[in-house]
Design a protein around this motif. Structure first.
Motif, PDB file in Angstrom:
ATOM      1  N   ASP A 112     -28.110  42.189 -24.148  1.00  0.00           N
ATOM      2  CA  ASP A 112     -28.014  43.642 -24.181  1.00  0.00           C
ATOM      3  C   ASP A 112     -29.293  44.230 -24.776  1.00  0.00           C
ATOM      4  O   ASP A 112     -29.720  43.844 -25.874  1.00  0.00           O
ATOM      5  N   ALA A 113     -29.896  45.184 -24.061  1.00  0.00           N
ATOM      6  CA  ALA A 113     -31.184  45.733 -24.501  1.00  0.00           C
ATOM      7  C   ALA A 113     -31.079  46.373 -25.891  1.00  0.00           C
ATOM      8  O   ALA A 113     -31.953  46.209 -26.733  1.00  0.00           O
ATOM      9  N   THR A 114     -29.991  47.102 -26.086  1.00  0.00           N
ATOM     10  CA  THR A 114     -29.803  47.754 -27.382  1.00  0.00           C
ATOM     11  C   THR A 114     -29.576  46.720 -28.477  1.00  0.00           C
ATOM     12  O   THR A 114     -30.125  46.819 -29.578  1.00  0.00           O
ATOM     13  N   SER A 130     -32.803  51.396 -23.871  1.00  0.00           N
ATOM     14  CA  SER A 130     -31.655  51.129 -24.722  1.00  0.00           C
ATOM     15  C   SER A 130     -30.951  52.413 -25.111  1.00  0.00           C
ATOM     16  O   SER A 130     -31.442  53.515 -24.875  1.00  0.00           O
TER      17      SER A 130
END
Lengths: 362, 482, 99
Positions: free
Chosen positions: B212-214, B313
């Motif tokens: 997950d980018a975040t 994100s």
């Protein structure tokens, strides 16, 4: 999970199957779980979840008379349908009826009321319409004629909130249910953060409010995604009305709403996460809740001598429509703080929030 | 004491304003009043009349027409004094820096950290001056060091660029005298392994497993904090000073809310965050990014231009949302921070409970503070992947899992908050196991911090228990409770 | 390619209050297939008469607008990359209007 770049596959060739029944073709992707699910399974999981919310939170007791706030829009239409369905299926023993408010806006409310009237017949729920004209002596059309388009949403919002309560009281309802969905509640959490309104921030995720008042309100769609409500209405071909209010055509163009929708696309569970945040905020125990009294003129619940509606009405009737609007100080012996709180939607401008109209204050 | 004494009146006043709890309607107005009153309390002596046309709204001095107009109609000198006043108020009112402290400033090269460094230096310089002048010279002057984290292991920035930046930092730090400031440049991969190549491999493997980018961004932020903590611990620093400003905190308030971290949020937005081994302080909390950039510009403070990875994100979505809100209403960021400020903080957000310790000799006071920190940190279970205190339901589910004698990995994942479980932990037992094995030891040991009742874990990581034991010993002389 | 396009939930207001549009759309020159990505551009310039920002944001529909292709959520069939076929029925519903 952030959306990956799904590659196009010949869709009709494979026809993805429902992850629940594994038999029928999937019809939608659930934002809450990312499952792909067929229509039939969607109907049952959608309804079951709402039933579970109702049961887990003890929203109703058998024999209660419950008003369903009906505007003719998508949320309240689906709410009326699902409530009547669940009441029948699970023997809630509720005496349900539809409660609509007629603001007196030609070309808008009269059309949406037609939708509600069709719902009355289709869902077999009696309908009660309370009008601004009856309650306050003024229609919104007349108010706008007097005050112009500047503060009309303030009048409408204040009057509507009371109208529903009064209508419910008139009809001897024990409870009022509204169609606020998860997206609405997430938006409200954000708006209260943006405004620094800690008192509302701590209350806005309650599934039931006003339990100490005459008519508690509850939100069975608290955890229901707007997307699913609209999909449900579409698949079930429920008849709803989606024209915008002629006096505030762009009211839904809010930063916060747009942000929520962008967020949902990136991470659908964010909507529920915001609600969870709202439920878990460590609000200080010392946070003062406004003291509730009653309006000395109409008896409606109010923290001031006069309730907001009566104050606005007084201004209208005395030809001083600015009374109670804006940041006037000291007039009428009213506490300026409360005045400002009530007027916040005006003051912060329409740019950050959506749906000042057509939605209920909570 | 010269560095942090006096000005009691100001802090008192600002506390009153803060404690006034009510609906947010007056927030913005009150904010304006508050910032005005702070501004008015400032000495105007530092204003230098450049002798020309325009008038400063505060000192009334005329400002050179050629001089760039600062914010709020203040002349450059008053604007600077106004910001320094906010900084100093935050430092003194929260007892952030005591004379015996050794302060590590985290420097990233952005305007906020640049101003933080400048202001700390300023404060140290003033203290030194006072120390020279004082007869007794009984109290020492706090020390200052600077830390920069070299992220070239994971950045897209070419090596020669990084080297250029590092040379630039050296030159910036060397100009900040008197008082020599040690500069610590630590590669991020050191947190994984002291060997550079091995560290790089492990760090990249670790970050690659976060899809997950975040989640990846947040985890990197946490690794940065651990790196700073390590630098501070290894080099005997007693405080870690960050340049977090109103704008970054406002973004954090919204992103934490969006990630479901509403419970732990108030812990992140206070002036003092003592949940870490070395307490963290945020003296620029009341300055906005705009103000800080403006100051850098006015004073010609050199900034670093680091190539940023394009981000997709939640964090970047939130920053553009907050930027949009700021454009619509410049005080919105402050209002957001004020909302979070009204939430109940955790006990680790304070050094001492009462002012009694103000009168204790500073060397002892430092000890009191540390005792207090270790005591309070233990009362919360902290997520080992972000440091957030777990909410009640999260603690409950942790307890439930612990009853079933979990494996090491199961126990670790049970300690993670819901948000990290979703956005950082990989799915599936195998990937989890792999993730756990590449985690830096400084992360994995954290699961012992909050609970002392799992003997299984104690056996497995015997080395780390020394830390725990120390804390236990200290409990006896912990007389200042909470 | 013949398609039936349907606008609901308030989106019809952007195209002169007509809900159902029966249209012929040609793939881009040099391509034999029509993807949803291209259809959106076509709709924006041919059917949407006002406030196009209520329909599109960037190269996709505005978040909050639901899309169904033959009554199937487009998120299940590739969203923007979905290739359209003859006689497909595409529905756009806004969730942003009213409550």
């Amino acid at each position: 999970m952030e959306e990956g770049g799904a590659t196009a596959k010949p869709r009709r060739a494979t026809g993805r199957l429902c992850s629940t029944c594994n038999q029928r073709k999937a019809a939608l992707k659930r934002p809450k779980t990312l499952e792909q699910i067929c229509r039939e399974c969607f109907y049952s999981v959608f309804e079951d979840e709402i039933h579970n919310v109702i049961m887990d939170n003890n929203l109703f007791k058998p024999g209660e008379r419950v008003a369903v706030a009906a505007s003719g829009g998508k949320d309240s239409t689906v709410l009326a349908y699902v409530m009547s369905e669940l009441n029948r299926r699970h023997n809630y023993g509720l005496d349900l009826f539809l409660l609509s408010v007629d603001e007196g806006i030609t070309g808008y409310r009269d059309d949406s009321l037609e939708t509600v009237k069709r719902n009355e017949i289709e869902y077999g729920l009696p309908l009660k319409v309370v009008s601004y004209k009856d309650l306050y002596g003024w229609t919104m059309d007349e108010i706008v004629k007097t005050i112009g388009l500047k503060n009309n949403c303030t009048f409408c919002g204040v009057f509507r909130r009371q109208a529903l309560d009064r209508g419910a009281a008139l009809m001897k309802a024990d409870k009022l249910v509204t169609g606020h969905n998860a997206d609405d509640i997430a938006e409200t959490v954000l708006l209260n953060i943006l405004r620094g309104d800690i008192a509302r921030l701590s209350r806005c995720t309650f599934i039931t409010t006003g339990e100490d008042g005459p008519i508690p309100r509850c939100k069975p769609f608290k955890y229901t995604y707007e997307k699913e409500i609209v999909m449900y209405a579409y698949f079930k071909k429920l008849d709803y009305f989606s024209t915008e209010c002629i006096y505030s055509p762009n009211a839904y163009r809010g930063f916060a709403r747009e942000f929520i929708k962008d967020l949902e696309r990136m991470r659908p569970r964010a909507i529920l996460d915001i609600i969870r945040s709202g439920e878990n905020f460590r609000t200080a125990t010392s946070t003062k809740m406004p003291e509730q009294g009653t309006c000395e003129r109409c008896g409606y619940i109010s923290s001031q001598k006069l309730c907001k509606a009566c104050l606005l009405l007084e201004g209208l009737n005395r030809g001083l429509p600015k009374l109670g609007i804006g940041r006037a100080r000291g007039t009428n012996g009213l506490n300026k703080r409360v005045e400002q709180r009530n007027l916040r939607p005006e003051r912060t401008g329409s740019s950050i929030e959506s749906k000042q109209c057509g939605t209920l204050d909570f | 004491m010269a560095s942090c004494g006096g000005r009691g009146g100001e802090c008192h006043q600002s506390r009153c304003q803060r404690s006034e709890e009510d609906g947010g309607a007056e927030e913005e107005m009150r904010e304006r009043v508050a910032s005005l009153s702070v501004a008015c309390d400032l000495p105007t002596s530092s204003a230098t009349g450049d002798g020309a046309l325009d008038r400063c709204t505060k000192c009334g001095e005329t400002v050179a027409a050629a001089a760039p107009r600062a914010i709020n109609g203040l002349c450059a000198a008053c604007f600077r004094a106004y910001l320094f006043g906010k900084f100093k108020l935050a430092v003194t009112a929260n007892a952030m820096i005591s004379p015996t402290d050794n302060v590590l400033v985290a420097f990233s090269g952005d305007p906020a950290s640049r101003v933080a460094l400048q202001f700390v230096h300023e404060m140290q310089r003033l203290s030194l001056k006072n120390w020279d002048a004082s007869k007794s010279q009984a109290l020492p002057v706090f020390g200052v060091g600077v830390a920069f984290i070299d992220e070239s292991a994971i950045s897209i920035c070419p090596l020669h660029e990084t080297n250029k930046v590092i040379a630039q930092i050296r030159s910036i730090v060397s100009t900040l005298s008197p008082a020599h400031k040690e500069l610590h440049i630590a590669p991020l991969e050191n947190i994984c392994s002291m060997s550079s190549t091995d560290g790089r491999i492990r760090l990249n493997e670790l970050l690659d497993s976060v899809t997950d980018a975040t989640g990846k961004e947040d985890f990197m932020k946490y690794l940065r904090m651990l790196t700073l903590q390590k630098i501070a611990l290894d080099n005997g620093y007693s405080k870690l000073l960050l340049g977090s400003c109103t704008s970054t905190i406002a973004c954090h308030v919204i992103s934490a809310t969006v990630k479901g971290q509403g419970y732990s949020l108030p812990g992140d937005v206070q002036y003092v965050d003592a949940r870490w081994e070395v307490p963290v302080v945020l003296p620029l909390r009341d300055c906005t990014a705009e103000e800080l950039s403006k100051l850098c510009h006015l004073d010609g403070l050199e900034l670093l231009q680091l190539v940023k990875r394009p981000s997709n994100s939640i964090n970047s979505l939130v920053s553009s949302f907050v930027a949009r809100l700021r454009d619509e209403n410049p005080s919105r960021e402050r209002t957001i921070v004020r909302t979070a400020e009204k939430l109940r903080p955790f006990c680790f957000n304070k050094f001492v409970e009462n002012t009694y310790h103000e009168f204790v000799p500073s060397r002892l006071r430092c000890k009191f503070q540390n005792i207090n920190n270790s005591e309070t940190a233990l009362s919360e279970v902290l997520c080992p992947l972000c440091g957030s205190p777990l909410s009640e339901p999260e603690v409950q589910s942790l307890r439930n899992i612990q009853e079933k004698t979990p494996t090491l990995v199961e126990n670790f994942t049970a300690h993670c908050c819901q948000s990290c479980s979703f956005q950082i932990l990989p799915m599936g037992a195998e990937s989890l196991q792999q993730f756990y094995t590449v985690l830096p030891q400084s992360v994995t040991v954290r699961v012992t911090g909050g609970t002392s009742d799992h003997s299984q874990l104690r056996e497995l990581i015997g080395d780390c228990l020394l830390v725990d034991d120390d804390d236990d010993d200290d409990d006896d002389d912990d007389d200042d409770g909470t | 390619m013949h398609l039936t396009l349907e606008f609901g939930g308030g989106l019809e207001l952007l195209c002169q209050s007509t809900k159902i549009h029966s249209v012929d759309v040609k793939p881009k020159p040099g391509e034999d297939k029509l993807a949803m990505r291209d259809l959106l551009v076509w709709v924006k310039s041919n059917l949407i008469k006002e406030r196009p920002e209520m329909f599109m944001k960037g190269d996709s529909v505005r978040p909050g607008v639901l899309v169904l292709i033959n009554d199937c959520d487009w998120e299940l069939c590739g969203s923007l990359d979905t290739e359209l076929e003859e006689k497909d029925n595409v529905v756009f519903i806004s969730t942003l209007h009213g409550g």
